[in-house]
Design a protein around this motif. Structure first.
Motif, PDB file in Angstrom:
ATOM      1  N   UNK A   1      -0.635   5.747 -11.889  1.00  0.00           N
ATOM      2  CA  UNK A   1      -1.487   5.278 -10.788  1.00  0.00           C
ATOM      3  C   UNK A   1      -1.144   3.832 -10.440  1.00  0.00           C
ATOM      4  N   UNK A   2      -1.003   2.973 -11.459  1.00  0.00           N
ATOM      5  CA  UNK A   2      -0.682   1.565 -11.205  1.00  0.00           C
ATOM      6  C   UNK A   2       0.693   1.422 -10.552  1.00  0.00           C
ATOM      7  N   UNK A   3       1.647   2.234 -11.006  1.00  0.00           N
ATOM      8  CA  UNK A   3       2.987   2.186 -10.414  1.00  0.00           C
ATOM      9  C   UNK A   3       2.939   2.585  -8.942  1.00  0.00           C
ATOM     10  N   UNK A   4       2.147   3.615  -8.655  1.00  0.00           N
ATOM     11  CA  UNK A   4       2.016   4.055  -7.258  1.00  0.00           C
ATOM     12  C   UNK A   4       1.365   2.976  -6.403  1.00  0.00           C
ATOM     13  N   UNK A   5       0.352   2.317  -6.913  1.00  0.00           N
ATOM     14  CA  UNK A   5      -0.329   1.263  -6.165  1.00  0.00           C
ATOM     15  C   UNK A   5       0.612   0.101  -5.850  1.00  0.00           C
ATOM     16  N   UNK A   6       1.467  -0.265  -6.800  1.00  0.00           N
ATOM     17  CA  UNK A   6       2.418  -1.349  -6.560  1.00  0.00           C
ATOM     18  C   UNK A   6       3.404  -0.939  -5.470  1.00  0.00           C
ATOM     19  N   UNK A   7       3.920   0.281  -5.567  1.00  0.00           N
ATOM     20  CA  UNK A   7       4.882   0.762  -4.572  1.00  0.00           C
ATOM     21  C   UNK A   7       4.255   0.836  -3.186  1.00  0.00           C
ATOM     22  N   UNK A   8       3.032   1.381  -3.105  1.00  0.00           N
ATOM     23  CA  UNK A   8       2.360   1.498  -1.811  1.00  0.00           C
ATOM     24  C   UNK A   8       2.028   0.124  -1.236  1.00  0.00           C
ATOM     25  N   UNK A   9       1.639  -0.807  -2.102  1.00  0.00           N
ATOM     26  CA  UNK A   9       1.329  -2.154  -1.626  1.00  0.00           C
ATOM     27  C   UNK A   9       2.555  -2.868  -1.098  1.00  0.00           C
ATOM     28  N   UNK A  10       3.696  -2.697  -1.774  1.00  0.00           N
ATOM     29  CA  UNK A  10       4.937  -3.318  -1.319  1.00  0.00           C
ATOM     30  C   UNK A  10       5.356  -2.727   0.030  1.00  0.00           C
ATOM     31  N   UNK A  11       5.226  -1.421   0.159  1.00  0.00           N
ATOM     32  CA  UNK A  11       5.588  -0.776   1.431  1.00  0.00           C
ATOM     33  C   UNK A  11       4.727  -1.319   2.569  1.00  0.00           C
ATOM     34  N   UNK A  12       3.432  -1.452   2.330  1.00  0.00           N
ATOM     35  CA  UNK A  12       2.525  -1.988   3.355  1.00  0.00           C
ATOM     36  C   UNK A  12       2.878  -3.422   3.712  1.00  0.00           C
ATOM     37  N   UNK A  13       3.292  -4.199   2.725  1.00  0.00           N
ATOM     38  CA  UNK A  13       3.661  -5.594   2.961  1.00  0.00           C
ATOM     39  C   UNK A  13       4.904  -5.684   3.832  1.00  0.00           C
ATOM     40  N   UNK A  14       5.889  -4.815   3.581  1.00  0.00           N
ATOM     41  CA  UNK A  14       7.110  -4.820   4.393  1.00  0.00           C
ATOM     42  C   UNK A  14       6.795  -4.376   5.820  1.00  0.00           C
TER      43      UNK A  14
END
Length: 301
Positions: free
Chosen positions: A267-280
């Protein structure tokens, strides 16, 4: 298919209205300049007519791009339909180059001919050119207002294109007035040559951009550096590699591998990936981002 919000629907409606307005103005000017060319015989008016014909093609392509921009990828087009923009741009640039070469040839022959062609109905030609400038300014003002609300890059680009059209229109007015007041019909050929070279230079740039996109050229260095900076400093990302980009139409496709702590939860790994995608996407809204998660385990003592 994700649900579209009321704000997104309203933005689509505004963008389509701007596209329809662009097509309507371009159609009106093509018809008016056809009449003006027949009435005056001025090659500068002919050059402006070709430019308006190009405007109509660009406006139609822009309207199509706006209409299909919200369509999701399908089974046959996993990455969407944005490459159609590049194909249309390549066809447009070929048309412009051919038209510009024809005008350049005709203007040069007229200028070198011992029998100078007399222009007629200069007042009518000037009136049409003035109408063209007024309609163009009104359209640009409307497009800029829409673009400021929706952020649509197609509308913004179309607005910039129409601003560039003011130059040949004003050149045609100058040549018609010079022919009427001073009898200097040679200026008409000079203006036509200048307008033809201007169009051919623009066509070359459009064609090169389209070919680069069709050949999967990477995004500009500044954009790649910006994405790298975001990924390299995002919390939870221990490192990244294999950053690849390619352009298709008005969209840039980004693929990125990030390294994450293998001891954390999925779950934490997914949140980091999704947050980075949103930032880009926040920094580069025209991108389509795919992130692969690689596990990294800290060395054990």
């Amino acid at each position: 298919m994700p649900h579209r919000t009321a704000k997104q629907t309203e933005s689509d409606r505004l963008n389509q209205r701007a596209g329809l307005a662009s097509v309507a103005v371009a159609t009106t000017l093509v018809l008016a300049k056809l009449w003006a060319l027949a009435a005056t015989g001025a090659l500068s008016v002919g050059a402006s007519l070709v430019d308006s014909g190009l405007d109509l093609m660009v406006s139609l392509a822009g309207l199509a791009a706006i209409t299909y921009a919200a369509r999701p990828p399908d089974e046959d087009h996993a990455h969407g339909h944005t490459s159609a923009e590049d194909l249309a741009a390549l066809a447009q640039s070929t048309f412009i180059l051919g038209s510009g070469a024809a005008i350049l040839w005709a203007a040069t022959r007229r200028m070198l001919s011992p029998d100078h062609t007399e222009l007629t109905s200069e007042t009518a030609g000037v009136a049409v050119m003035v109408l063209s400038i007024v309609l163009t300014l009104a359209l640009v003002a409307y497009q800029r207002r829409v673009a400021s609300k929706t952020g649509n890059k197609v509308v913004s680009a179309d607005s910039l294109h129409y601003i560039g059209d003011l130059v040949p229109n004003m050149g045609a007015i100058a040549s018609l007035l010079a022919a009427r007041q001073l009898g200097l019909t040679l200026i008409d050929s000079l203006v036509a040559i200048g307008a033809a070279l201007f169009m051919m230079f623009g066509a070359f740039k459009i064609g090169k951009t389209a070919i680069d996109a069709l050949m999967d050229r990477q995004a500009p260095d500044t954009e790649i550096e910006g994405i790298s900076a975001i990924a390299g400093t995002y919390p939870g990302v221990l490192g990244f590699h294999d950053l690849k980009t390619r352009m298709a139409g008005s969209r840039t496709f980004v693929t990125l591998h990030i390294e994450l702590d293998g001891d954390q939860s999925l779950y934490d790994a997914h949140e980091i990936s999704a947050g980075l995608r949103s930032k880009i996407l926040e920094a580069y809204p025209h991108t389509d981002v795919m992130i692969h998660k690689d596990v990294w385990f800290p060395p054990k003592d």
